[in-house]
Structures are given as C-alpha cells and as structure tokens.
Design an enzyme around this catalytic site. Sequence first.
Site, PDB file in Angstrom:
ATOM      1  N   TYR A   1      10.914   0.604   8.587  1.00  0.00           N
ATOM      2  CA  TYR A   1       9.541   0.276   8.971  1.00  0.00           C
ATOM      3  C   TYR A   1       9.031   1.304   9.997  1.00  0.00           C
ATOM      4  O   TYR A   1       7.922   1.826   9.889  1.00  0.00           O
ATOM      5  CB  TYR A   1       9.554  -1.135   9.552  1.00  0.00           C
TER       6      TYR A   1
ATOM      7  N   HIS B   1      -4.878  -7.223  15.478  1.00  0.00           N
ATOM      8  CA  HIS B   1      -4.975  -6.025  14.637  1.00  0.00           C
ATOM      9  C   HIS B   1      -5.879  -6.324  13.445  1.00  0.00           C
ATOM     10  O   HIS B   1      -5.757  -7.376  12.815  1.00  0.00           O
ATOM     11  CB  HIS B   1      -3.549  -5.678  14.189  1.00  0.00           C
TER      12      HIS B   1
ATOM     13  N   HIS C   1      -0.355   0.560  15.450  1.00  0.00           N
ATOM     14  CA  HIS C   1      -0.505   1.833  14.802  1.00  0.00           C
ATOM     15  C   HIS C   1      -1.929   2.157  14.408  1.00  0.00           C
ATOM     16  O   HIS C   1      -2.184   3.184  13.755  1.00  0.00           O
ATOM     17  CB  HIS C   1       0.422   1.900  13.567  1.00  0.00           C
TER      18      HIS C   1
ATOM     19  N   ASP D   1      -3.736  -7.450   6.229  1.00  0.00           N
ATOM     20  CA  ASP D   1      -2.571  -8.334   6.100  1.00  0.00           C
ATOM     21  C   ASP D   1      -2.509  -9.340   7.257  1.00  0.00           C
ATOM     22  O   ASP D   1      -1.812 -10.346   7.167  1.00  0.00           O
ATOM     23  CB  ASP D   1      -1.258  -7.547   5.981  1.00  0.00           C
TER      24      ASP D   1
ATOM     25  N   HIS E   1       0.812  -1.230   0.000  1.00  0.00           N
ATOM     26  CA  HIS E   1       0.000   0.000   0.000  1.00  0.00           C
ATOM     27  C   HIS E   1       0.847   1.282   0.000  1.00  0.00           C
ATOM     28  O   HIS E   1       0.654   2.203   0.788  1.00  0.00           O
ATOM     29  CB  HIS E   1      -1.089   0.014   1.076  1.00  0.00           C
TER      30      HIS E   1
ATOM     31  N   HIS F   1       5.486  -9.101  11.075  1.00  0.00           N
ATOM     32  CA  HIS F   1       6.206  -8.987   9.797  1.00  0.00           C
ATOM     33  C   HIS F   1       7.688  -9.237  10.031  1.00  0.00           C
ATOM     34  O   HIS F   1       8.280  -8.713  10.980  1.00  0.00           O
ATOM     35  CB  HIS F   1       6.080  -7.578   9.198  1.00  0.00           C
TER      36      HIS F   1
ATOM     37  N   ASP G   1       2.291  -5.556  14.560  1.00  0.00           N
ATOM     38  CA  ASP G   1       3.099  -4.688  13.683  1.00  0.00           C
ATOM     39  C   ASP G   1       4.325  -4.101  14.393  1.00  0.00           C
ATOM     40  O   ASP G   1       5.373  -3.880  13.765  1.00  0.00           O
ATOM     41  CB  ASP G   1       2.252  -3.536  13.137  1.00  0.00           C
TER      42      ASP G   1
ATOM     43  N   GLU H   1      -6.097  -4.811  10.476  1.00  0.00           N
ATOM     44  CA  GLU H   1      -5.649  -4.569   9.087  1.00  0.00           C
ATOM     45  C   GLU H   1      -5.537  -5.897   8.329  1.00  0.00           C
ATOM     46  O   GLU H   1      -5.142  -6.929   8.891  1.00  0.00           O
ATOM     47  CB  GLU H   1      -4.310  -3.805   9.075  1.00  0.00           C
TER      48      GLU H   1
HETATM   49 FE1  FEO Z   1      -1.090  -2.578  10.276  1.00  0.00          FE
HETATM   50 FE2  FEO Z   1       0.820  -5.224   9.197  1.00  0.00          FE
HETATM   51  O1  FEO Z   1      -0.720  -4.166   9.401  1.00  0.00           O
END
Ligand code: FEO
Length: 396
Positions: free
Chosen positions: A191, A78, A144, A82, A24, A224, A163, A80
């Site tokens: 990051y 989270h 975040h 992913d 993104h 990640h 994250d 999001e």
């Molecule tokens: Fe905020 Fe890895 O997603």
Amino acid sequence: MKPVKISRGVFWVGAVDWNIRDFHGYKTPRGTTYNAYLIIDEKTTLVDTVKREFAGDLITRIKDIIDPANIDYVISNHVEMDHSGALPEILKIAEKAKVVCTAKGKEGLKKHYKQEWNFETVKTGDELKFGEKTLKFVELPMLHWPDSMATYLVEDQILLSNDAFGQHVATSQRCNDKVKEIDIMDEAAKYYANILEPYSGLIPKAVEKIVAMGIAPRIIAPSHGVIWLENPMQIVNAYLEWSKGVHRDKVIIAYDTMWHSTEKMAVAILEGIASEGVTAQLFHLRQSDWSEIIKEIKFSKILLIGTPTINNAIFPSVSGFLEHIKGLRFKGKAASVFGSYGWSGEAPGAVVKRLEEAGFQIIDQGLRIQWVPGAAELAQCFEFGRKIAGQIKGSI
Ligand code: FEO
C-alpha cells in the site's frame, strides 16, 4: 452486518469489499475495506463514510446503534470517493449534520457532489468537544491528497488516520491482534509503495507534527484494512523506515516479450545474477500484478527493464509501466535495460531515457540482441547478469 466495538462508545460501522480486484489500477487480490467509525457521546459523530455502493451496509450498521438521523457531525478526513461516496446518502438522513473537513476538503466535496452542505472547516490543532470526548484534527496535506487529514479521539487515544497506515485487505476480523491469516505488514508495505511512495519526504515531518501535538495513539484506525490495536507504533516506525528508502540486495527484472526472445534473455540474466548469490525476481508485465512489482522495486536496489522493439519503439506494456513508475518518484534506485530486436532495436535506448526521467541511476547502457538469442548470446546475457550482480556487491 453488525457494528464492531473498538473502544467505549466507538464502533466500526464500515464495509468489507471482499470482491474488488482492481482499485483504480491498484490490484487488490485480497479485497479491501472502507472503514467508518461511529462515536457516541452527548452528540454523535461519524468519522468518514464508505464507497457509494456500500452505503446500505454503513446505514444498517449505524442503525444497529442509533437512528442515523441523529448524527450531529460527519468528519470527512478525505474527499476521495471510497470514503465520501456514501456522504450524500448519510446527509439525506442526517439532515442537520455538520460536515467537518479541511478547507481543501470542503472545496473538493463541493466540486465532487455539487452540494451546499453544512460545512465546518478545521485546521491542525482545532478541537471539537461533543460530550466527554474530544476530537483533535491534524491536516496531512499530500498524504495523499491536498485535502487529507487525520482525526484523533483524545480520551480514547485513537488515531483515525484515514488512508495513512492502511492496507487493501478484506478480513472477517477488524483488528490486527485477531488477523493471523494475512501478513498485514507486507500488505501495508504494498500500500505504501503504490500510494504513498511519491510523498515519502513528507512522512517524517507529519510524524513529528503528530508527536509535537501530544498525540500518542493506543489504537491506529485507518480507513482501509485492519485496525492497529496491538502494537500500533509498529506501523508508524515502518513508515519512518520506508520513507527513508529501503534498498535491499535484490534485482527486479520486469519485461515483456513478443516471441520469447526477450524472455529468454531475461531468464539468462536472472541466472547470471543468481550465480553470484544475489536475489533476483522476474515479472512478465502482462501476466503480473503491477502493484506487487512496485512493492518489490521499493525494497530492491536495481531494476532491469526488458523490452522488444516494435515499430521502432518500446513495447506498449513496458512503456505504460515506465510511465507508472515515473509517477511514483522512487529515489536511490539503479537501473538498466535489455531486449531483443529484429531490425533496428531502438527500444532499449529509449528505455534508458525514460528511466533517467523517472529518477533511476543508469548503471549500464544495457544489452541488445538481434533475433532469437542462441547459446553465445545467452552466455552474453548470463555475463550481463553477473555484471549487474557485481554492482550490488560493490553497493553500486
Ligand atoms: Fe485516497 Fe482510500 O482514498
């Protein structure tokens, strides 16, 4: 497609996305991973899932250990996508599983997936015992997203931080003690600069909260990249340092150019800075990785923006970049501007306003040159560079 054992009864079952190059907007030249963890005890818990298109990888890895229909809890740290993208697939198989998340997480998951799953909401300090093992939850609002939380596996001292503390890298080994081909700390810094920078003020408080809860991780397993198995506190200490702001003696020059005139200025300015023994880095905004430039700005003192004037305005790529850095809310940075123009030259003045709005201290109203810079104008650029370097030497 094998799971990877992290600790007794704890397995990495996520996915490696070797080929993603744009996350993104965040450029990911080394790919990334979506880390999910399966914890086996009297009951079975899955912590986070993966991006939807990797649901098959996740399910295959889980099946190597247990029948996924037997998952009792899915912890969603989270919302999001992913990390939650494969949640619908998992819950189709694990029909009775409870989805454990924050209240904001529940709200977000319901809105994203339009599903009435079996939710259990948790707050900071809540615990979930599922055999010998216990999970403890820590809400991390705005680190975040509003829904974000971390999960601590008490007996194994593993902080599943989602994250936070991640890096966008794809690797064949899962833990930092085995990954030698990549500078993991540099990737973690990139990051941080691109994702966590606007929320820097919250980081020391979050660390304090975690410490006050008696959390002392032996392993930090983010969602990640690489797991911090060797010296996990190095990344916590790095976050504390980065959150204070890091302003090294360096100038970043980010520019675009129409017919190379602004580019000639950029190079002459860089040479002027370098002649004073100060480090400078040059980035063409349509040819460079913006995520990398953001990292370099994070660790520098001064940003110089170069823009031609087009249709009485800032060049489009420069304007987009300024909007991007405004959102990152850098603090304690200085800036100036330069640019070539043909007729009226409004762009540098407009850039100054935008830099001020983005929180930069303007140390010079900038340098404008009409048409193609010749020897005299390039000497002016060189002097401008020397003046900027002087600001660094005087510590601005
Ligand atoms: Fe905020 Fe890895 O997603």
